[in-house]
Motif scaffolding. Structure first.
Motif, PDB file in Angstrom:
ATOM      1  N   ARG A 239      -0.198 -21.669  -8.408  1.00  0.00           N
ATOM      2  CA  ARG A 239      -0.008 -22.262  -7.080  1.00  0.00           C
ATOM      3  C   ARG A 239      -0.014 -21.190  -5.995  1.00  0.00           C
ATOM      4  NH1 ARG A 239       4.962 -25.822  -6.424  1.00  0.00           N
ATOM      5  NH2 ARG A 239       3.813 -26.421  -4.548  1.00  0.00           N
ATOM      6  N   VAL A 240       0.572 -20.035  -6.295  1.00  0.00           N
ATOM      7  CA  VAL A 240       0.591 -18.948  -5.323  1.00  0.00           C
ATOM      8  C   VAL A 240      -0.821 -18.428  -5.067  1.00  0.00           C
ATOM      9  CG1 VAL A 240       1.325 -16.554  -4.942  1.00  0.00           C
ATOM     10  CG2 VAL A 240       2.975 -18.248  -5.752  1.00  0.00           C
ATOM     11  N   VAL A 241      -1.605 -18.271  -6.138  1.00  0.00           N
ATOM     12  CA  VAL A 241      -2.996 -17.821  -5.990  1.00  0.00           C
ATOM     13  C   VAL A 241      -3.789 -18.808  -5.137  1.00  0.00           C
ATOM     14  CG1 VAL A 241      -5.173 -17.515  -7.228  1.00  0.00           C
ATOM     15  CG2 VAL A 241      -3.114 -16.400  -8.064  1.00  0.00           C
ATOM     16  N   ALA A 242      -3.589 -20.086  -5.364  1.00  0.00           N
ATOM     17  CA  ALA A 242      -4.305 -21.103  -4.581  1.00  0.00           C
ATOM     18  C   ALA A 242      -3.947 -20.986  -3.102  1.00  0.00           C
ATOM     19  CB  ALA A 242      -3.965 -22.500  -5.112  1.00  0.00           C
ATOM     20  N   TRP A 243      -2.692 -20.704  -2.820  1.00  0.00           N
ATOM     21  CA  TRP A 243      -2.262 -20.562  -1.416  1.00  0.00           C
ATOM     22  C   TRP A 243      -2.850 -19.293  -0.805  1.00  0.00           C
ATOM     23  CZ3 TRP A 243       0.029 -18.247   2.670  1.00  0.00           C
ATOM     24  CH2 TRP A 243       0.513 -19.089   3.683  1.00  0.00           C
ATOM     25  N   LEU A 244      -2.818 -18.196  -1.554  1.00  0.00           N
ATOM     26  CA  LEU A 244      -3.328 -16.918  -1.043  1.00  0.00           C
ATOM     27  C   LEU A 244      -4.834 -16.939  -0.868  1.00  0.00           C
ATOM     28  CD1 LEU A 244      -1.163 -14.457  -3.177  1.00  0.00           C
ATOM     29  CD2 LEU A 244      -0.915 -14.937  -0.733  1.00  0.00           C
ATOM     30  N   ASP A 245      -5.517 -17.806  -1.597  1.00  0.00           N
ATOM     31  CA  ASP A 245      -6.968 -17.883  -1.503  1.00  0.00           C
ATOM     32  C   ASP A 245      -7.424 -18.370  -0.133  1.00  0.00           C
ATOM     33  OD1 ASP A 245      -9.496 -17.527  -2.739  1.00  0.00           O
ATOM     34  OD2 ASP A 245      -9.678 -19.679  -3.058  1.00  0.00           O
ATOM     35  N   ARG A 246      -6.459 -18.861   0.664  1.00  0.00           N
ATOM     36  CA  ARG A 246      -6.801 -19.337   2.008  1.00  0.00           C
ATOM     37  C   ARG A 246      -6.867 -18.200   3.030  1.00  0.00           C
ATOM     38  NH1 ARG A 246      -2.131 -24.016   2.225  1.00  0.00           N
ATOM     39  NH2 ARG A 246      -2.608 -25.014   0.223  1.00  0.00           N
ATOM     40  N   ILE A 247      -6.443 -16.981   2.656  1.00  0.00           N
ATOM     41  CA  ILE A 247      -6.460 -15.864   3.591  1.00  0.00           C
ATOM     42  C   ILE A 247      -7.902 -15.570   4.003  1.00  0.00           C
ATOM     43  CG2 ILE A 247      -5.967 -13.406   3.912  1.00  0.00           C
ATOM     44  CD1 ILE A 247      -3.650 -13.704   1.965  1.00  0.00           C
ATOM     45  N   PRO A 248      -8.207 -15.575   5.299  1.00  0.00           N
ATOM     46  CA  PRO A 248      -9.592 -15.351   5.744  1.00  0.00           C
ATOM     47  C   PRO A 248     -10.114 -13.979   5.313  1.00  0.00           C
ATOM     48  CG  PRO A 248      -8.226 -16.171   7.535  1.00  0.00           C
ATOM     49  CD  PRO A 248      -7.292 -15.824   6.412  1.00  0.00           C
ATOM     50  N   ALA A 249     -11.415 -13.906   5.044  1.00  0.00           N
ATOM     51  CA  ALA A 249     -12.019 -12.665   4.560  1.00  0.00           C
ATOM     52  C   ALA A 249     -12.045 -11.581   5.634  1.00  0.00           C
ATOM     53  CB  ALA A 249     -13.437 -12.946   4.072  1.00  0.00           C
ATOM     54  N   MET A 250     -11.989 -11.954   6.920  1.00  0.00           N
ATOM     55  CA  MET A 250     -12.160 -10.959   7.981  1.00  0.00           C
ATOM     56  C   MET A 250     -10.863 -10.214   8.339  1.00  0.00           C
ATOM     57  SD  MET A 250     -11.546 -14.142   9.234  1.00  0.00           S
ATOM     58  CE  MET A 250     -13.190 -14.828   9.346  1.00  0.00           C
ATOM     59  N   VAL A 251      -9.749 -10.558   7.712  1.00  0.00           N
ATOM     60  CA  VAL A 251      -8.500  -9.885   8.053  1.00  0.00           C
ATOM     61  C   VAL A 251      -8.484  -8.473   7.475  1.00  0.00           C
ATOM     62  CG1 VAL A 251      -7.234 -12.055   8.125  1.00  0.00           C
ATOM     63  CG2 VAL A 251      -7.213 -10.688   6.023  1.00  0.00           C
ATOM     64  N   SER A 252      -7.691  -7.608   8.107  1.00  0.00           N
ATOM     65  CA  SER A 252      -7.473  -6.261   7.579  1.00  0.00           C
ATOM     66  C   SER A 252      -6.053  -6.183   7.050  1.00  0.00           C
ATOM     67  CB  SER A 252      -7.684  -5.209   8.664  1.00  0.00           C
ATOM     68  OG  SER A 252      -6.688  -5.325   9.675  1.00  0.00           O
ATOM     69  N   MET A 253      -5.857  -5.321   6.046  1.00  0.00           N
ATOM     70  CA  MET A 253      -4.535  -5.148   5.453  1.00  0.00           C
ATOM     71  C   MET A 253      -4.161  -3.679   5.499  1.00  0.00           C
ATOM     72  SD  MET A 253      -4.449  -7.698   2.173  1.00  0.00           S
ATOM     73  CE  MET A 253      -4.725  -9.454   2.365  1.00  0.00           C
ATOM     74  N   GLU A 254      -3.038  -3.396   6.139  1.00  0.00           N
ATOM     75  CA  GLU A 254      -2.587  -2.020   6.327  1.00  0.00           C
ATOM     76  C   GLU A 254      -1.296  -1.776   5.538  1.00  0.00           C
ATOM     77  OE1 GLU A 254      -0.604   0.647   9.927  1.00  0.00           O
ATOM     78  OE2 GLU A 254      -1.515  -1.307  10.363  1.00  0.00           O
ATOM     79  N   PRO A 255      -1.311  -0.844   4.585  1.00  0.00           N
ATOM     80  CA  PRO A 255      -0.078  -0.531   3.857  1.00  0.00           C
ATOM     81  C   PRO A 255       0.927   0.174   4.778  1.00  0.00           C
ATOM     82  CG  PRO A 255      -2.036   0.262   2.683  1.00  0.00           C
ATOM     83  CD  PRO A 255      -2.459  -0.085   4.073  1.00  0.00           C
ATOM     84  N   VAL A 256       2.170  -0.274   4.750  1.00  0.00           N
ATOM     85  CA  VAL A 256       3.232   0.312   5.579  1.00  0.00           C
ATOM     86  C   VAL A 256       4.545   0.282   4.789  1.00  0.00           C
ATOM     87  CG1 VAL A 256       2.269  -0.266   7.844  1.00  0.00           C
ATOM     88  CG2 VAL A 256       3.629  -1.961   6.617  1.00  0.00           C
ATOM     89  N   GLN A 257       5.565   0.881   5.387  1.00  0.00           N
ATOM     90  CA  GLN A 257       6.920   0.771   4.844  1.00  0.00           C
ATOM     91  C   GLN A 257       7.669  -0.252   5.692  1.00  0.00           C
ATOM     92  OE1 GLN A 257       9.026   2.273   2.463  1.00  0.00           O
ATOM     93  NE2 GLN A 257       7.283   3.195   1.421  1.00  0.00           N
ATOM     94  N   VAL A 258       8.068  -1.342   5.075  1.00  0.00           N
ATOM     95  CA  VAL A 258       8.822  -2.390   5.763  1.00  0.00           C
ATOM     96  C   VAL A 258      10.115  -2.625   4.995  1.00  0.00           C
ATOM     97  CG1 VAL A 258       8.875  -4.854   6.316  1.00  0.00           C
ATOM     98  CG2 VAL A 258       6.832  -3.513   6.826  1.00  0.00           C
ATOM     99  N   ASN A 259      11.226  -2.590   5.720  1.00  0.00           N
ATOM    100  CA  ASN A 259      12.528  -2.792   5.100  1.00  0.00           C
ATOM    101  C   ASN A 259      12.728  -1.866   3.899  1.00  0.00           C
ATOM    102  OD1 ASN A 259      11.842  -5.411   6.582  1.00  0.00           O
ATOM    103  ND2 ASN A 259      14.019  -5.645   6.195  1.00  0.00           N
ATOM    104  N   GLY A 260      12.283  -0.636   4.062  1.00  0.00           N
ATOM    105  CA  GLY A 260      12.524   0.387   3.052  1.00  0.00           C
ATOM    106  C   GLY A 260      11.615   0.339   1.851  1.00  0.00           C
ATOM    107  N   HIS A 261      10.610  -0.540   1.858  1.00  0.00           N
ATOM    108  CA  HIS A 261       9.744  -0.704   0.691  1.00  0.00           C
ATOM    109  C   HIS A 261       8.291  -0.874   1.122  1.00  0.00           C
ATOM    110  CE1 HIS A 261      13.027  -1.142  -2.259  1.00  0.00           C
ATOM    111  NE2 HIS A 261      13.671  -1.710  -1.265  1.00  0.00           N
TER     112      HIS A 261
END
Length: 308
Positions: A239-261
């Protein structure tokens, strides 16, 4: 921690003629990171924590410093009381919140990640555990377990007797222990899991995505009724994969430190669309926390803009 703007620094504070801060401003600035972190851990909101700092400064500026025996304890007491008052008001607002409520993500510096106990205490998973405590229990737990204040100081801060505070601390400790994440996950393990997750989402490789998710993974999405989000927890890898599959292809993903992780900032057309934090157990992602509510991302937008 990041995001610690305060009244004296923003407004200049009271300065003497030679431009040196006065004693009240100096004391406040010395302890402002502590005060911000206390307020953030109680409220789960950087914006509200900053408001608490503003209120704390206004009260502190009118205090007779000659009558203050311990400036740090006095400031913590003011900040805690302001945060508790705000926390009770927030509790009423959360009752009508649309969909799951998640803490406001906080961009953190590498030194927070190096402090394992602090990083654990501000993680998304831990802040959600703290949400299950009553306001006074939460304050006592944070002040005792995270900041190691003695019971007398905590009693002053929350307006209870020392005996009562000891009992509250015992009850809160047991409550948190039964619900907190299992064990401490290394930064490297979290980064590896998040990197695999990022590659799988970017390439659309659903099998690779399934490989990095625990079978009983839980996805929480916070849109606040403003952005599209699941109105209930999404449970189970398929179910989680099905939901994540909706993320548009044109988005960018930047690794960061959020809340210490390790976490990901998802941008679309240059603007922050979502912040994704994860919980990892035994090398697999067991929790995904996707904050999409624009009101909770404005602070992150400002912080990342300052770092560019």
């Amino acid at each position: 921690m990041a995001g610690t703007s305060t009244a004296p620094e923003d407004r200049g504070g009271d300065m003497s003629q030679d431009d040196r801060p006065d004693a009240a401003t100096t004391a406040f600035l010395t302890h402002r990171n502590l005060l911000f972190t206390v307020a953030y851990e109680l409220l789960g909101s950087a914006a509200d924590a900053e408001d608490v700092l503003q209120e704390t400064w206004l009260r502190w500026a009118g205090v007779d410093l000659g009558a203050v025996r311990d400036q740090r304890a006095y400031l913590v007491r003011i900040a805690t009381r302001q945060a508790l008052s705000r926390l009770r008001a927030l509790g009423r607002r959360k009752e009508s919140y649309v969909g799951p409520w998640l803490p406001e993500p906080l961009l953190t510096t590498p030194d927070v990640a190096e402090d394992v106990e602090l990083a654990d205490s501000v993680s998304m998973a831990m802040l959600l555990v703290l949400e299950t405590l009553q306001p006074t229990e939460r304050a006592v737990f944070v002040l005792r377990e995270v900041f190691d204040l003695d019971y007398d100081e905590i009693a002053e801060a929350v307006g209870k007797s020392t005996v009562a505070v000891r009992q509250i601390a015992h009850r809160a400790r047991a409550h948190v222990a039964a619900r907190r994440p299992r064990g401490v996950v290394s930064q490297a393990e979290s980064r590896d899991a998040l990197r695999a997750f990022q590659r799988a989402v970017r390439t659309g490789d659903l099998q690779r995505l399934l490989d990095v998710l625990a079978p009983d993974v839980v996805l929480l999405t916070d849109g606040g009724g403003i952005k599209r989000a699941a109105l209930a927890p999404v449970v189970g890898a398929d179910r989680v994969v099905a939901w994540l599959d909706r993320i548009p292809a044109m988005v960018s993903m930047e690794p960061v430190q959020v809340n210490g992780h390790p976490a990901l900032i998802v941008r679309q057309d240059g603007e922050i669309e979502t912040v994704i934090a994860v919980r990892v157990d035994d090398g697999l992602i067991t929790g995904l926390y996707a904050v999409r509510n624009p009101e909770k991302l404005s602070h992150m937008e400002r912080e990342t803009a300052l770092r560019r």
